[in-house]
Design an enzyme around this catalytic site. Structure first.
Site, PDB file in Angstrom:
ATOM      1  N   GLY A 197       2.412   1.289   8.437  1.00 14.12           N
ATOM      2  CA  GLY A 197       1.147   1.991   8.643  1.00 14.12           C
ATOM      3  C   GLY A 197       1.257   3.021   9.743  1.00 14.12           C
ATOM      4  O   GLY A 197       2.350   3.488  10.070  1.00 14.12           O
ATOM      5  N   GLU A 217      -7.392  -5.892   4.839  1.00 15.08           N
ATOM      6  CA  GLU A 217      -7.797  -6.116   3.445  1.00 15.08           C
ATOM      7  C   GLU A 217      -7.307  -7.478   2.932  1.00 15.08           C
ATOM      8  O   GLU A 217      -8.068  -8.261   2.357  1.00 15.08           O
ATOM      9  CB  GLU A 217      -7.169  -5.008   2.590  1.00 15.08           C
ATOM     10  CG  GLU A 217      -8.089  -4.526   1.532  1.00 15.08           C
ATOM     11  CD  GLU A 217      -7.377  -3.684   0.517  1.00 15.08           C
ATOM     12  OE1 GLU A 217      -6.829  -4.237  -0.447  1.00 15.08           O
ATOM     13  OE2 GLU A 217      -7.388  -2.464   0.670  1.00 15.08           O
ATOM     14  N   ASN A 239       0.871  -1.182   0.000  1.00 14.75           N
ATOM     15  CA  ASN A 239       0.000   0.000   0.000  1.00 14.75           C
ATOM     16  C   ASN A 239       0.909   1.232   0.000  1.00 14.75           C
ATOM     17  O   ASN A 239       1.531   1.543   1.012  1.00 14.75           O
ATOM     18  CB  ASN A 239      -0.895   0.001   1.248  1.00 14.75           C
ATOM     19  CG  ASN A 239      -1.715   1.279   1.350  1.00 14.75           C
ATOM     20  OD1 ASN A 239      -1.664   2.137   0.464  1.00 14.75           O
ATOM     21  ND2 ASN A 239      -2.468   1.405   2.435  1.00 14.75           N
ATOM     22  N   GLU A 275     -10.789   0.207  10.346  1.00 14.42           N
ATOM     23  CA  GLU A 275     -11.724   0.523   9.255  1.00 14.42           C
ATOM     24  C   GLU A 275     -13.059   0.874   9.884  1.00 14.42           C
ATOM     25  O   GLU A 275     -13.502   0.199  10.820  1.00 14.42           O
ATOM     26  CB  GLU A 275     -11.917  -0.704   8.349  1.00 14.42           C
ATOM     27  CG  GLU A 275     -10.643  -1.264   7.773  1.00 14.42           C
ATOM     28  CD  GLU A 275     -10.007  -0.325   6.782  1.00 14.42           C
ATOM     29  OE1 GLU A 275     -10.626  -0.045   5.752  1.00 14.42           O
ATOM     30  OE2 GLU A 275      -8.888   0.157   7.058  1.00 14.42           O
ATOM     31  N   ASP A 285      -2.525  -1.742   9.728  1.00 21.82           N
ATOM     32  CA  ASP A 285      -3.558  -2.698  10.133  1.00 21.82           C
ATOM     33  C   ASP A 285      -4.675  -2.778   9.090  1.00 21.82           C
ATOM     34  O   ASP A 285      -5.241  -3.848   8.857  1.00 21.82           O
ATOM     35  CB  ASP A 285      -4.148  -2.283  11.483  1.00 21.82           C
ATOM     36  CG  ASP A 285      -3.095  -2.326  12.584  1.00 21.82           C
ATOM     37  OD1 ASP A 285      -2.259  -3.241  12.564  1.00 21.82           O
ATOM     38  OD2 ASP A 285      -3.103  -1.433  13.453  1.00 21.82           O
ATOM     39  N   GLY A 321       2.158  -2.395   4.800  1.00 21.02           N
ATOM     40  CA  GLY A 321       1.193  -1.350   5.135  1.00 21.02           C
ATOM     41  C   GLY A 321       0.825  -1.455   6.603  1.00 21.02           C
ATOM     42  O   GLY A 321       1.549  -2.084   7.386  1.00 21.02           O
ATOM     43  N   THR A 354      -0.662  -1.539  -4.833  1.00 18.32           N
ATOM     44  CA  THR A 354      -2.105  -1.266  -4.959  1.00 18.32           C
ATOM     45  C   THR A 354      -2.338   0.141  -5.517  1.00 18.32           C
ATOM     46  O   THR A 354      -1.544   1.057  -5.280  1.00 18.32           O
ATOM     47  CB  THR A 354      -2.826  -1.403  -3.608  1.00 18.32           C
ATOM     48  OG1 THR A 354      -2.281  -0.441  -2.714  1.00 18.32           O
ATOM     49  CG2 THR A 354      -2.674  -2.785  -3.023  1.00 18.32           C
ATOM     50  N   GLU A 355      -3.439   0.272  -6.228  1.00 15.99           N
ATOM     51  CA  GLU A 355      -3.783   1.578  -6.812  1.00 15.99           C
ATOM     52  C   GLU A 355      -5.034   2.160  -6.182  1.00 15.99           C
ATOM     53  O   GLU A 355      -5.400   3.305  -6.433  1.00 15.99           O
ATOM     54  CB  GLU A 355      -3.998   1.428  -8.327  1.00 15.99           C
ATOM     55  CG  GLU A 355      -2.677   1.228  -9.045  1.00 15.99           C
ATOM     56  CD  GLU A 355      -2.843   0.658 -10.432  1.00 15.99           C
ATOM     57  OE1 GLU A 355      -3.978   0.592 -10.934  1.00 15.99           O
ATOM     58  OE2 GLU A 355      -1.809   0.265 -11.011  1.00 15.99           O
ATOM     59  N   ASN A 382      -9.064  -1.800  -1.474  1.00 20.19           N
ATOM     60  CA  ASN A 382      -9.664  -3.094  -1.863  1.00 20.19           C
ATOM     61  C   ASN A 382      -9.063  -3.729  -3.123  1.00 20.19           C
ATOM     62  O   ASN A 382      -9.549  -4.759  -3.583  1.00 20.19           O
ATOM     63  CB  ASN A 382     -11.196  -2.981  -2.041  1.00 20.19           C
ATOM     64  CG  ASN A 382     -11.860  -2.829  -0.705  1.00 20.19           C
ATOM     65  OD1 ASN A 382     -11.415  -3.429   0.284  1.00 20.19           O
ATOM     66  ND2 ASN A 382     -12.876  -2.001  -0.624  1.00 20.19           N
TER      67      ASN A 382
HETATM   68  N1  LIG Z   1      -3.464   2.405  -3.368  1.00 20.82           N
HETATM   69  C1  LIG Z   1      -4.314   2.737  -2.402  1.00 20.82           C
HETATM   70  N2  LIG Z   1      -4.942   3.943  -2.389  1.00 20.82           N
HETATM   71  C2  LIG Z   1      -5.761   4.292  -1.391  1.00 20.82           C
HETATM   72  N3  LIG Z   1      -6.056   3.485  -0.333  1.00 20.82           N
HETATM   73  C3  LIG Z   1      -5.469   2.276  -0.301  1.00 20.82           C
HETATM   74  C4  LIG Z   1      -4.572   1.846  -1.326  1.00 20.82           C
HETATM   75  N4  LIG Z   1      -4.136   0.609  -1.020  1.00 20.82           N
HETATM   76  C5  LIG Z   1      -4.740   0.266   0.143  1.00 20.82           C
HETATM   77  N5  LIG Z   1      -5.544   1.255   0.579  1.00 20.82           N
HETATM   78  C6  LIG Z   1      -6.352   1.323   1.815  1.00 20.82           C
HETATM   79  O1  LIG Z   1      -5.692   2.190   2.735  1.00 20.82           O
HETATM   80  C7  LIG Z   1      -6.195   1.924   4.033  1.00 20.82           C
HETATM   81  C8  LIG Z   1      -5.200   2.256   5.118  1.00 20.82           C
HETATM   82  O2  LIG Z   1      -4.004   1.641   4.891  1.00 20.82           O
HETATM   83  P1  LIG Z   1      -2.990   1.144   5.993  1.00 20.82           P
HETATM   84  O3  LIG Z   1      -3.642   0.298   6.977  1.00 20.82           O
HETATM   85  O4  LIG Z   1      -1.859   0.529   5.230  1.00 20.82           O
HETATM   86  O5  LIG Z   1      -2.434   2.468   6.681  1.00 20.82           O
HETATM   87  P2  LIG Z   1      -2.858   3.289   7.953  1.00 20.82           P
HETATM   88  O6  LIG Z   1      -4.328   3.368   8.050  1.00 20.82           O
HETATM   89  O7  LIG Z   1      -2.098   4.545   7.889  1.00 20.82           O
HETATM   90  O8  LIG Z   1      -2.281   2.441   9.147  1.00 20.82           O
HETATM   91  P3  LIG Z   1      -2.959   1.690  10.422  1.00 20.82           P
HETATM   92  O9  LIG Z   1      -4.062   0.857   9.847  1.00 20.82           O
HETATM   93  O10 LIG Z   1      -1.841   0.885  10.989  1.00 20.82           O
HETATM   94  O11 LIG Z   1      -3.456   2.746  11.350  1.00 20.82           O
HETATM   95  C9  LIG Z   1      -6.595   0.470   4.002  1.00 20.82           C
HETATM   96  O12 LIG Z   1      -7.931   0.408   4.371  1.00 20.82           O
HETATM   97  C10 LIG Z   1      -6.447   0.034   2.561  1.00 20.82           C
HETATM   98  O13 LIG Z   1      -7.607  -0.662   2.127  1.00 20.82           O
HETATM   99  C1  LIG Z   2      -2.822  11.188  27.853  1.00 20.09           C
HETATM  100  C2  LIG Z   2      -2.345   9.983  27.196  1.00 20.09           C
HETATM  101  C3  LIG Z   2      -3.429   9.160  26.647  1.00 20.09           C
HETATM  102  C4  LIG Z   2      -2.867   8.164  25.707  1.00 20.09           C
HETATM  103  C5  LIG Z   2      -3.849   7.123  25.361  1.00 20.09           C
HETATM  104  C6  LIG Z   2      -3.245   6.158  24.427  1.00 20.09           C
HETATM  105  C7  LIG Z   2      -4.119   4.989  24.202  1.00 20.09           C
HETATM  106  C8  LIG Z   2      -3.609   4.267  23.016  1.00 20.09           C
HETATM  107  C9  LIG Z   2      -4.319   2.980  22.795  1.00 20.09           C
HETATM  108  C10 LIG Z   2      -4.017   2.487  21.453  1.00 20.09           C
HETATM  109  C11 LIG Z   2      -4.873   1.324  21.111  1.00 20.09           C
HETATM  110  C12 LIG Z   2      -4.725   0.952  19.710  1.00 20.09           C
HETATM  111  C13 LIG Z   2      -5.701  -0.077  19.324  1.00 20.09           C
HETATM  112  C14 LIG Z   2      -5.487  -0.439  17.914  1.00 20.09           C
HETATM  113  C15 LIG Z   2      -6.306  -0.126  16.979  1.00 20.09           C
HETATM  114  C16 LIG Z   2      -6.041  -0.436  15.558  1.00 20.09           C
HETATM  115  O1  LIG Z   2      -6.794  -1.541  15.163  1.00 20.09           O
HETATM  116  C17 LIG Z   2      -6.439   0.745  14.679  1.00 20.09           C
HETATM  117  C18 LIG Z   2      -5.952   0.502  13.270  1.00 20.09           C
HETATM  118  O2  LIG Z   2      -4.604   0.616  13.162  1.00 20.09           O
HETATM  119  N1  LIG Z   2      -5.845   1.976  15.149  1.00 20.09           N
HETATM  120  C19 LIG Z   2      -6.580   2.950  15.642  1.00 20.09           C
HETATM  121  O3  LIG Z   2      -7.770   2.898  15.659  1.00 20.09           O
HETATM  122  C20 LIG Z   2      -5.854   4.172  16.162  1.00 20.09           C
HETATM  123  C21 LIG Z   2      -6.194   4.415  17.592  1.00 20.09           C
HETATM  124  C22 LIG Z   2      -5.381   5.552  18.113  1.00 20.09           C
HETATM  125  C23 LIG Z   2      -5.794   5.973  19.463  1.00 20.09           C
HETATM  126  C24 LIG Z   2      -5.066   7.174  19.954  1.00 20.09           C
END
Ligand SMILES: Nc1ncnc2c1ncn2[C@@H]1O[C@H](COP(=O)(O)OP(=O)(O)OP(=O)(O)O)[C@@H](O)[C@H]1O
Ligand SMILES: CCCCCCCCCCCCC/C=C/[C@@H](O)[C@H](CO)NC(=O)CCCCC
Ligand SMILES: [Ca+2]
Length: 505
Positions: A201, A164, A100, A464, A159, A157, A132-133, A136
């Site tokens: 990510g 996906e 990604n 998501e 989560d 990428g 990916t472009e 999904n």
């Molecule tokens: N080429 C693309 N353009 C736009 N979106 C994409 C592309 N490829 C994948 N995606 C979507 O981007 C979304 C987010 O990607 P990704 O999980 O890699 O990063 P993030 O959201 O920054 O990280 P995290 O999920 O760890 O918080 C995914 O839902 C994925 O479906």
């Molecule tokens: C004053 C200090 C307070 C600090 C509190 C920190 C708490 C952090 C808890 C983090 C829990 C992460 C759970 C994971 C969720 C992932 O499936 C999801 C996709 O990547 N990330 C978020 O939703 C992103 C969620 C981001 C939350 C900040």
């Protein structure tokens, strides 16, 4: 990659399972102006690349070069070591890689090309790389590709990207086996193709919780050595319609609202979560609804355990045995489940269902530190309505060693299935003619000053968004596998022992 020179009288101990590759050394490239072999008339050499374990679960690729005068002896060594590597049957030879380019800080492509591809090539792993472009793209592609050609799928990428790829693989598996994903009770077919996560990510919680660190090189090495970690997956349905699978967090209220707000700020990169987190914390909305769940009685652990799930976890192993026995008994037939349901009604700031600890760099022990990766259960965390100050105390405990469940307004249960219906939906279903409710606006009728939101929240499903005011969740024990081994115990100790052996011998 770091080089290492073994001097006379020094030895090096590396288990075969941690050798990455063995290669004849190109003496034109290698400097050999020091050491005893400098005096060799026509030296021959081979280099062994191996996994070096550092602190905090970090792995890197190190190498050691062996020199000798006898070319035949040198070749025999290379041959013998290569034969040993051939015996490592769990190692992948052919991988399908999805990148990604827009995840996290938009570094996925660079991370793969600079840090991962050279290691795969060193380990003689062939790859088909797919950038990916669109969202999904990877998932859709997994329904078309000749999947049997591959020993694993790698996603570069966060989560969301992992989610996906997981949906593509599980969905493909069920389709090929004629299983209807819309049936919430259907016993799903296990997915034996392992997924490797190269973290690129914003949260990378799935990688962090299964490897112990979010580091592309460490993850690449776990893939190369062919690690395998089973993982529970929960299915989410509404009215006999399949919505999503989840492996990390399924969160309503606080984490759902953060996600919904942060999606509009993707341009901020990972910082969007801090911005939306702060905003959501200040808004302090709570949501009313009914929760029902079936406690997970089959597993030995509890969410309040002091011990966490670690490599070779005995609780997960016991669940694996139970699963095997159940399969022997019932095959793919659905087993009737008569177990009791517990019902809780209330106002909640957060409803979190976690299949794993959800440890990540922001919260190194995670939302539920004692949750297990593969025990067939999820931890249900209910944060009831409380003051902003108390909620802040609760959040701060995610970042330190204090027990985040030790609050009167926090309840935690280990469950195998869970249902939620929002009050709004219940009211609409029971009293569709209550016009006053529709006209009252967004907040609680009885207490206009309270932050109880009459509107629904959104679900945060592994990062998501998912909009549904009623869902049904079921944990599927060990539905899939990752190229990982869980978090290793005493990693520091292991690394210290390795270097001690290196120094001693
Ligand atoms: N080429 C693309 N353009 C736009 N979106 C994409 C592309 N490829 C994948 N995606 C979507 O981007 C979304 C987010 O990607 P990704 O999980 O890699 O990063 P993030 O959201 O920054 O990280 P995290 O999920 O760890 O918080 C995914 O839902 C994925 O479906
Ligand atoms: C004053 C200090 C307070 C600090 C509190 C920190 C708490 C952090 C808890 C983090 C829990 C992460 C759970 C994971 C969720 C992932 O499936 C999801 C996709 O990547 N990330 C978020 O939703 C992103 C969620 C981001 C939350 C900040
Ligand atoms: Ca679990």
């Amino acid at each position: 990659m770091k080089g290492k020179k073994i001097e006379d009288g020094e030895n090096c101990f590396v288990p075969t399972s941690e050798i990455i590759a063995v290669e004849e050394t190109d003496l034109n490239k290698k400097q050999h102006n020091s050491g005893k072999w400098q005096k060799m008339a026509k030296p021959h050499a081979f280099t062994v690349y191996y996994v070096k374990k550092a602190r905090n679960h970090r792995w890197w690729c190190s190498d050691v070069t062996f020199w000798c005068v006898d070319e035949q002896l040198c070749n025999q060594w290379i041959q013998a070591l290569k034969e040993l590597l051939e015996l490592q049957k769990a190692r992948p030879k052919q991988l399908l890689v999805y990148i990604n380019p827009y995840g996290g800080k938009r570094q996925g492509k660079r991370i793969y090309e600079q840090k991962v591809a050279p290691l795969f090539s060193l380990a003689s792993i062939s790859t088909d790389v797919f950038i990916t472009e669109r969202a999904n793209h990877a998932k859709d592609n997994l329904f078309e590709v000749n999947i049997n050609k591959y020993d694993g799928v790698v996603c570069v990428g966060g989560d969301g990207m992992f989610s996906e790829v997981m949906h593509g693989l599980i969905g493909r598996m069920q389709k090929d086996s004629g299983i209807d994903q819309n049936n919430p009770k259907a016993p799903l077919v296990q997915c034996n193709i392992r997924i490797g996560i190269i973290p690129a990510g914003s949260t990378d919680c799935i990688c962090y919780s299964t490897v112990g660190i979010s580091d592309p090189v460490t993850s690449a090495l776990h893939i190369i050595v062919g690690d395998s970690q089973p993982l529970d997956v929960s299915s989410v349905h509404h009215n006999n319609t399949f919505l999503k699978y989840t492996v990390s967090l399924l969160g309503y209220g606080f984490y759902g609202d953060i996600l919904k707000d942060s999606e509009k700020k993707r341009w901020m990169g990972p910082m969007r979560y801090d911005y939306s987190g702060f905003k959501t914390f200040l808004s302090h909305h709570c949501y009313e609804g009914t929760i029902s769940f079936q406690p997970a009685k089959h597993t030995l652990g509890s969410p309040r355990d002091k011990d966490s799930c670690r490599t070779g976890c005995h609780i997960c192993r016991q669940s694996e045995q139970q699963l095997a026995e159940q399969r022997k008994k019932c095959g793919l037939k659905h087993e009737e489940d008569e177990e009791e349901w517990k019902v809780i009604k209330g106002k909640f700031l957060a409803i979190n269902v976690v299949n794993m600890s959800c440890a990540c760099p922001r919260s190194p022990k995670g939302l539920s530190p004692a949750a297990h990766l593969a025990d067939g259960s999820a931890d249900l965390i209910l944060v009831r309505k409380c003051s902003r100050f108390d909620f802040l105390r609760y959040l701060v405990r995610h970042t330190n060693q204090d027990d985040q469940f030790d609050f009167s307004f926090v309840d935690v249960y280990r469950v195998k299935s869970f249902q939620f219906t929002s009050k709004l939906l219940e009211d609409n279903e029971s009293d569709v003619t209550d016009i006053g409710k529709k006209h009252f606006g967004q907040f609680c009728r009885d207490h206009p000053a309270c932050c109880c939101n009459i509107a629904n929240s959104t679900w945060n499903c592994d990062g998501e968004t998912l909009d549904s005011s009623a869902i049904e969740v079921r944990v599927h024990c060990q539905l899939m596998k990752l190229f990982a081994r869980g978090i290793e115990e005493n990693c520091k100790e292991a690394s210290r022992n390795q270097s001690r052996v290196e120094q001693l011998l």
